[in-house]
Scaffold this active site. Structure first.
Site, short mmCIF file in Angstrom:
data_model
loop_
_atom_site.label_atom_id
_atom_site.label_comp_id
_atom_site.label_asym_id
_atom_site.label_seq_id
_atom_site.Cartn_x
_atom_site.Cartn_y
_atom_site.Cartn_z
N LEU B 58 0.85 -1.21 0.00
CA LEU B 58 0.00 0.00 0.00
C LEU B 58 0.87 1.24 0.00
O LEU B 58 1.25 1.75 1.05
CB LEU B 58 -0.90 0.01 1.24
CG LEU B 58 -1.84 -1.16 1.43
CD1 LEU B 58 -2.75 -0.92 2.62
CD2 LEU B 58 -2.68 -1.39 0.19
N ALA B 59 1.23 1.71 -1.17
CA ALA B 59 2.11 2.87 -1.27
C ALA B 59 1.95 3.45 -2.67
O ALA B 59 2.49 2.93 -3.63
CB ALA B 59 3.55 2.45 -1.00
N GLU B 60 1.20 4.54 -2.75
CA GLU B 60 0.83 5.05 -4.07
C GLU B 60 2.02 5.61 -4.85
O GLU B 60 2.12 5.45 -6.06
CB GLU B 60 -0.27 6.10 -3.95
CG GLU B 60 -1.65 5.53 -3.68
CD GLU B 60 -1.87 5.15 -2.23
OE1 GLU B 60 -1.01 5.52 -1.38
OE2 GLU B 60 -2.87 4.50 -1.92
N PHE B 83 -8.73 5.36 -5.64
CA PHE B 83 -9.59 6.52 -5.83
C PHE B 83 -8.70 7.70 -6.18
O PHE B 83 -7.53 7.73 -5.79
CB PHE B 83 -10.38 6.84 -4.54
CG PHE B 83 -11.46 5.85 -4.24
CD1 PHE B 83 -12.74 6.00 -4.75
CD2 PHE B 83 -11.18 4.73 -3.46
CE1 PHE B 83 -13.72 5.06 -4.48
CE2 PHE B 83 -12.15 3.79 -3.19
CZ PHE B 83 -13.44 3.96 -3.69
N GLY B 85 -8.67 10.52 -4.90
CA GLY B 85 -8.19 11.17 -3.68
C GLY B 85 -6.94 10.53 -3.12
O GLY B 85 -6.29 11.09 -2.23
N PHE B 86 -6.61 9.34 -3.62
CA PHE B 86 -5.40 8.66 -3.13
C PHE B 86 -4.26 8.71 -4.15
O PHE B 86 -3.22 8.09 -3.94
CB PHE B 86 -5.71 7.19 -2.80
CG PHE B 86 -6.79 7.00 -1.79
CD1 PHE B 86 -7.05 7.96 -0.82
CD2 PHE B 86 -7.56 5.85 -1.79
CE1 PHE B 86 -8.06 7.79 0.11
CE2 PHE B 86 -8.57 5.67 -0.86
CZ PHE B 86 -8.83 6.63 0.09
N TYR B 88 -2.72 11.41 -5.03
CA TYR B 88 -1.82 12.55 -4.80
C TYR B 88 -0.40 12.16 -4.33
O TYR B 88 0.55 12.83 -4.71
CB TYR B 88 -2.45 13.56 -3.84
CG TYR B 88 -3.83 14.01 -4.30
CD1 TYR B 88 -4.07 14.28 -5.65
CD2 TYR B 88 -4.89 14.15 -3.42
CE1 TYR B 88 -5.32 14.66 -6.09
CE2 TYR B 88 -6.15 14.52 -3.86
CZ TYR B 88 -6.36 14.77 -5.20
OH TYR B 88 -7.60 15.15 -5.64
N HIS B 129 -12.90 10.10 -1.52
CA HIS B 129 -13.29 9.11 -2.53
C HIS B 129 -14.11 9.75 -3.65
O HIS B 129 -14.67 9.05 -4.47
CB HIS B 129 -14.12 7.99 -1.89
CG HIS B 129 -13.35 7.11 -0.95
ND1 HIS B 129 -12.76 7.59 0.18
CD2 HIS B 129 -13.07 5.78 -0.98
CE1 HIS B 129 -12.17 6.59 0.82
NE2 HIS B 129 -12.33 5.49 0.12
#
Lengths: 359, 326
Positions: B58-60, B83, B85-86, B88, B129
């Protein structure tokens, strides 16, 4: 209390501050031809570095990051790599790049404000300089994934500074390399300074090498002023990466014997006399003294090398200064594979500027 | 020919192209066994295996950076962000690296990546989201930003995005994921990028929109028809680079222009479109152009979001205002 894990970080040094070999040194320590080659490259890098600073001071080059005192790290890593490996450098890696076939004039071109400095060689598979700090270890992990996916016998080397290890991307790269077992070697050039901030303000960890432990693989600390240790340990790490897809973290401990870049002034923050104290460990003289003790080097050879490096640097500086500027329209040439119609009008405006410039 | 939803069209396009090209790697959070939070990658792991469908940590930013490294080394990553929103944390990798690699290396290296993300409000999701900040990406040189508005567009535009040699931010309107079914031929035919689609012809006003707002715009047009107002609807589809010529030609014909987007008003893509209309076809205008947009607020939580989203009524009101000019 139950202890569920312990860890250790090994420190590697083969050629000490007095240019004496330590027991257990690898065959490279006795391969005089290889050491002479390393020495000549380090001297060329230092000569080039001094010239680049002078060019900046006289307005002929833009901001430039010196490699002074860190030559063993960059040269050693470059020598350890196979031609087929992939380099993901950061902005201070001149010593590695020149061994990858990059012309010194191209490196000057980059710092002189011309994108063609990132072309390297037309067929190079190495990544370009990365300016945002710490983002490029992730590219190395991605490239290593591609290598593993294609089952190729090669590995990736990513280099960053100690400041970059504070970035989330650095941890994320290590983490994914550990999880996916990627053929990548992460090298930290720990030169003690992240611009103006000392290493101990970057992390409370005793070593940077131990950051690998949290990612599930081995991190080791290496005397970054000892080019034998740098080269040998990188060779070993690359073997494991290629053959067993084991990632590894190598922390090269050295010192930055110049400002962060030519735009910086280290006297504002660097403790007085510290640089001088650290200079006794510097890598070029250390290897030279060792070679002299082996009767492989003397003052006459040194003088001849000094002259040949100066001549080589003069040639590349001339090449750099004579480089024809890119056309203005080159701003659009590489934006997309094919310039979208939406930007055609702006492209024409720029071409008109160019015609007026020459008209 | 099957009737499928927009999200099924995404899965169908991915599966088609992955079968055709083994350099395509799907990566993201939960994209493997779970098939993605919206199930857009459902079944791909079983079909193509764990080396091509990667459940990442979990690491965009890592997802973005890993994709950059893969793409430079000859793979074609399709990276999913759960999403918008994630996304960024990955902006640095998308903007500073993916978008610049070709230019930085004078064409020596390039970054053919598709960054996929669901976006938009109206699905009663928690905070972060419901964003529609496509303008961030549209402002970035070197990127393409593609937004489908129907299952057929999702299928054809995603195929085109995967085949494109440059990085594409592919934003999927989550409100439309399961809103309607449409016949989509799984024939591997891509739709063109960089062009607008005229959804219906009209004479009185040009309504320019994209993504989920196509739904409200089409509905508003039907009501306007009953009043005898004929609207031309343009689905922008690729918001960067923008096919302004199609928009300008329509505005020259109708003399009226309204841009409808759910993204916040200020510095939205609507501002760009209206600006170009003013610069290039001002003398064709019968009325001042307008924007019907989301408010310059943070997207409210579920209970208020329907008031944030431009409604049919707001679109119709805007058309009425413009029709008062003769």
């Amino acid at each position: 209390m139950k202890i569920i894990d312990r860890f250790e970080v090994e420190y590697f040094q083969y050629l000490d501050e007095n240019s004496e070999l330590i027991d257990d040194s690898p065959p490279l320590a006795h391969d005089i031809e290889a050491l002479l080659d390393l020495y000549r490259t380090m001297v060329l890098v230092r000569t080039m570095d001094t010239k680049a600073i002078a060019l900046q001071r006289t307005g002929k080059l833009g901001t430039y990051p010196s490699t002074r005192g860190q030559e063993a790290v960059f040269v050693g890593v470059g020598k350890a790599m196979a031609a087929t490996d992939v380099l993901v450098p950061y902005y201070r890696d001149m010593g590695t790049l020149i061994q990858r076939g990059v012309k010194l004039s191209q490196i000057l071109l980059y710092w002189g404000g011309d994108e063609r400095g990132n072309v390297f060689l037309n067929d190079s598979e190495d990544f370009p300089f990365s300016v945002p700090v710490g983002s490029q270890p992730l590219h190395a992990a991605g490239a290593a994934y591609a290598i593993k996916y294609r089952n190729e016998d090669r590995a990736v080397v990513s280099i960053c500074g100690d400041g970059a290890t504070s970035q989330g991307d650095f941890y994320e790269a290590m983490n994914v390399a550990g999880v996916m077992k990627l053929p990548v070697v992460f090298v930290i050039c720990n030169n003690q300074w992240a611009i103006s901030v000392p290493r101990h303000v970057q992390t409370a960890a005793r070593t940077l090498a131990q950051k690998a432990i949290a990612a599930g693989f081995v991190g080791e600390q290496i005397d970054g002023n000892d080019i034998i240790a740098v080269t040998h340990r990188t060779v070993e790490a690359l073997k494991l990466a290629r053959q067993e897809h084991q990632p590894r973290l190598l922390e090269m401990v050295c010192y930055r014997h110049h400002d962060h870049t030519t735009a910086d002034d280290a006297s504002r923050y660097e403790p007085k006399d510290l640089r001088q104290q650290e200079w006794v460990k510097e890598p070029v003289a250390r290897l030279r003294h060792y070679l002299e003790k082996q009767n492989a080097w003397d003052e006459a050879k040194e003088e001849a090398l000094r002259v040949s490096c100066a001549e080589e640097v003069d040639v590349v500086v001339k090449e750099y200064l004579c480089t024809t500027p890119q056309p203005l329209s080159s701003m659009f040439d590489y934006l997309y594979a094919t310039l979208p119609r939406a930007y055609q009008e702006q492209f024409e405006q720029l071409k008109n500027l160019e015609m007026n410039k020459h008209g | 020919m099957a009737e499928i939803t927009l999200v099924e069209a995404i899965t169908t396009a991915l599966a088609y192209e992955m079968a055709a090209d083994d350099s395509i790697i799907v990566l993201g959070e939960d994209v493997g066994k779970d098939g993605g939070v919206f199930r857009a990658t459902d079944g791909l792991l079983a079909k193509f295996g764990g080396s091509r469908v990667l459940d990442t940590p979990l690491a965009e930013s890592m997802i973005g950076g890993l994709a950059v490294g893969m793409a430079v080394r000859g793979l074609k990553p399709v990276a999913e962000f759960q999403f918008m929103g994630f996304i960024y944390p990955a902006l640095d990798q998308i903007i500073n690296h993916a978008a610049r690699m070709r230019n930085r290396t004078r064409g020596r290296l390039h970054c053919p990546i598709v960054f996929r993300a669901p976006f938009g409000a109206g699905i009663h999701a928690p905070e972060h989201h419901s964003e529609s900040t496509e303008a961030y990406f549209a402002h970035t040189p070197g990127l393409r930003v593609v937004i489908p508005s129907s299952p057929a567009k999702a299928y054809g535009l995603l195929l085109a995005s995967i085949r494109d040699p440059d990085p594409v931010v592919f934003l999927e309107p989550s409100r439309l994921y399961r809103y309607a079914r449409q016949e989509v031929n799984n024939d591997g035919k891509a739709l063109p990028l960089d062009v607008c689609f005229t959804l219906c012809k009209g004479e009185d006003v040009t309504l320019v929109t994209w993504g989920a707002m196509v739904k409200e715009t089409l509905a508003a047009t039907k009501l306007l028809e009953q009043e005898g107002i004929s609207a031309e609807i343009i689905d922008v589809a690729t918001i960067k680079p923008l096919d302004i010529d199609t928009i300008l030609a329509s505005v020259e014909k109708t003399g009226r222009c309204i841009v409808i987007h759910e993204a916040p008003l200020t510095c939205g893509v609507g501002a760009e479109i209206i600006s170009q209309v003013a610069e290039k076809v001002m003398y064709s205008l019968k009325a001042p152009p307008e924007r019907v947009a989301g408010f310059d607020t943070i997207v409210p939580y579920a209970r208020l979001e329907k008031y944030y989203l431009p409604s049919e009524k707001r679109i119709i009101d805007a058309v009425h205002r413009l029709m008062e000019y003769t």
